[in-house]
Motif scaffolding. Structure first.
Motif, PDB file in Angstrom:
ATOM      1  N   ASN A 254      35.622  -6.581  46.581  1.00 50.06           N
ATOM      2  CA  ASN A 254      35.359  -5.277  46.394  1.00 50.06           C
ATOM      3  C   ASN A 254      35.901  -4.895  45.152  1.00 50.06           C
ATOM      4  O   ASN A 254      36.893  -5.231  44.629  1.00 50.06           O
ATOM      5  CB  ASN A 254      36.446  -4.462  47.527  1.00 50.06           C
ATOM      6  N   GLY A 255      35.022  -4.036  44.547  1.00 54.35           N
ATOM      7  CA  GLY A 255      35.171  -3.339  43.250  1.00 54.35           C
ATOM      8  C   GLY A 255      34.906  -4.345  41.854  1.00 54.35           C
ATOM      9  O   GLY A 255      35.094  -3.989  40.696  1.00 54.35           O
ATOM     10  N   ALA A 256      34.183  -5.384  42.302  1.00 56.33           N
ATOM     11  CA  ALA A 256      33.922  -6.340  41.295  1.00 56.33           C
ATOM     12  C   ALA A 256      32.735  -5.980  40.378  1.00 56.33           C
ATOM     13  O   ALA A 256      32.390  -6.132  39.470  1.00 56.33           O
ATOM     14  CB  ALA A 256      33.573  -7.752  42.020  1.00 56.33           C
TER      15      ALA A 256
HETATM   16  P1  ADP Z   1      31.647  -3.736  44.298  1.00 55.37           P
HETATM   17  O1  ADP Z   1      30.128  -3.268  44.615  1.00 55.37           O
HETATM   18  O2  ADP Z   1      31.668  -5.133  44.043  1.00 55.37           O
HETATM   19  O3  ADP Z   1      32.424  -3.417  45.167  1.00 55.37           O
HETATM   20  P2  ADP Z   1      31.185  -1.414  42.461  1.00 55.37           P
HETATM   21  O4  ADP Z   1      30.147  -1.703  41.693  1.00 55.37           O
HETATM   22  O5  ADP Z   1      31.138  -0.491  43.737  1.00 55.37           O
HETATM   23  O6  ADP Z   1      31.923  -2.716  42.957  1.00 55.37           O
HETATM   24  O7  ADP Z   1      32.411  -0.986  41.692  1.00 55.37           O
HETATM   25  C1  ADP Z   1      33.031  -1.451  40.429  1.00 55.37           C
HETATM   26  C2  ADP Z   1      33.902  -0.704  39.779  1.00 55.37           C
HETATM   27  O8  ADP Z   1      33.477   0.433  39.426  1.00 55.37           O
HETATM   28  C3  ADP Z   1      35.119  -0.301  40.850  1.00 55.37           C
HETATM   29  O9  ADP Z   1      36.401  -0.265  40.155  1.00 55.37           O
HETATM   30  C4  ADP Z   1      34.751   1.172  41.183  1.00 55.37           C
HETATM   31  O10 ADP Z   1      35.790   1.857  41.734  1.00 55.37           O
HETATM   32  C5  ADP Z   1      34.067   1.936  39.860  1.00 55.37           C
HETATM   33  N1  ADP Z   1      33.228   2.757  40.167  1.00 55.37           N
HETATM   34  C6  ADP Z   1      31.914   2.725  40.928  1.00 55.37           C
HETATM   35  N2  ADP Z   1      31.257   3.580  40.697  1.00 55.37           N
HETATM   36  C7  ADP Z   1      31.967   4.320  40.257  1.00 55.37           C
HETATM   37  C8  ADP Z   1      31.658   6.022  39.647  1.00 55.37           C
HETATM   38  N3  ADP Z   1      30.474   6.551  39.917  1.00 55.37           N
HETATM   39  N4  ADP Z   1      32.643   6.621  38.854  1.00 55.37           N
HETATM   40  C9  ADP Z   1      33.486   5.771  38.546  1.00 55.37           C
HETATM   41  N5  ADP Z   1      33.949   4.583  38.789  1.00 55.37           N
HETATM   42  C10 ADP Z   1      33.132   4.113  39.617  1.00 55.37           C
END
Ligand code: ADP
Length: 305
Positions: free
Chosen positions: A37-39
């Motif tokens: 998660n968060g990747a």
């Molecule tokens: P995954 O799909 O692998 O879980 P994400 O692409 O959703 O990862 O998120 C990657 C990182 O970017 C995470 O740390 C998340 O908190 C951050 N993030 C995602 N969307 C936003 C946003 N709109 N604003 C700020 N940070 C974001």
């Protein structure tokens, strides 16, 4: 090349969610996009499907730039976003008809196409219900049906099985396999069995960076081999690291360790001799099968930003 991602970076304020990511998906391939998660999986997928602009880098889908021609790319791409946003007050057939309109399908073919998707996605008995009345498994089917309604060549599915019960999970996986036959598919997951069940290849992302891109078999083979060893007496990981052909020793609990051993070497006889010489009682010695879990944890534990 059906999807080509090159040097993609996405910055949210101070945070680099995606950092110089490059990979591609060939026509007809099913590629698993794997990471904790968060990747950065969802962010990458939103950029590929033209729903989010990158900070840097390029994405081509079927030879067309997403940044220059987002509308054209959307016509070629089916996207099931994370959390599958649906209009809960709409009836299933009504929603699919609406989505067919959004994708520009002529009204003369819409009805037929909706009927086809309802049948393909196993929604025949549910098509006259409001989406809000459906179980999570059926909602995912509606999500897949809308992603497929315009017969796209490329499918991007963001965690399509998340939150499903074990039966629904098997059914949705089976459905993905069926609908993927003549498509290029990129799907994200953190369920490792899913990758084993569906994928030709995996791209692993951790902390915004690609840490592996290979066929599953190669990943498993290349991971070296592992032993689990346990002693009844005190011994440290440091002591075990001194042994020939031990690349790494990780303490699992008290005097129980996982050893990463040079590929192709069997150090079990050496470990027995070592125990005798040091007057240690050896209580467990086991060769571990390389599992995707162990490969995944190595890949995502060692990479630092
Ligand atoms: P995954 O799909 O692998 O879980 P994400 O692409 O959703 O990862 O998120 C990657 C990182 O970017 C995470 O740390 C998340 O908190 C951050 N993030 C995602 N969307 C936003 C946003 N709109 N604003 C700020 N940070 C974001």
């Amino acid at each position: 090349m059906s999807i080509k991602v090159f040097n993609l970076t996405k910055q949210y304020g101070q945070q680099k969610a995606v950092d110089q990511v490059s990979f591609s998906v060939n026509e007809g391939e099913i590629v698993g996009f794997l990471g904790p998660n968060g990747a950065g999986k969802s962010t990458t997928m939103k950029i590929i499907t033209g729903f989010l602009p990158p900070t840097e880098g390029t994405v081509e889908v079927e030879g067309e730039s997403v940044i220059d021609n987002p509308m054209s790319v959307k016509r070629k791409t089916g996207y099931l976003p994370e959390h599958n946003p649906l209009y809960l007050d709409m009836y299933v057939h009504e929603y699919l008809n609406f989505m067919a309109g959004i994708y520009g399908l002529a009204s003369s073919v819409r009805k037929e196409r909706v009927f086809e998707m309802v049948r393909l996605c196993g929604l025949t008995d549910e098509q006259n219900k409001r989406i809000g009345m459906l179980s999570k498994g059926f909602r995912q089917r509606v999500g897949l049906a809308q992603a497929l309604i315009h017969n796209p060549k490329v499918l991007v599915l963001d965690e399509p099985t998340s939150g499903l019960d074990p039966n629904q999970l098997i059914e949705i996986r089976r459905l993905i396999k069926t609908v993927s036959k003549d498509k290029t598919v990129l799907f994200s997951t953190h369920i490792l069995q899913e990758v084993e069940a569906l994928c030709d290849r995996v791209v692993v992302i951790n902390k915004g960076r690609i840490v592996a891109d290979d066929r599953l078999g190669n990943l498993l083979q290349g991971a070296g081999n592992h032993l689990v060893v346990e002693f009844a007496n005190e011994i440290s990981a440091q002591d075990l690291m001194q042994l020939e052909d031990v690349e790494h020793a990780r303490q699992l609990e008290n005097f129980r360790f996982q050893l990463k051993v040079v590929k192709g070497k069997d150090i079990r006889p050496l470990l027995v001799r070592f125990a005798v010489e040091k007057n240690l009682s050896l209580i467990e010695l086991k060769q571990e099968e390389n599992s995707l879990e162990s490969v995944f944890s190595q890949l995502t534990a060692t990479e630092k930003k």
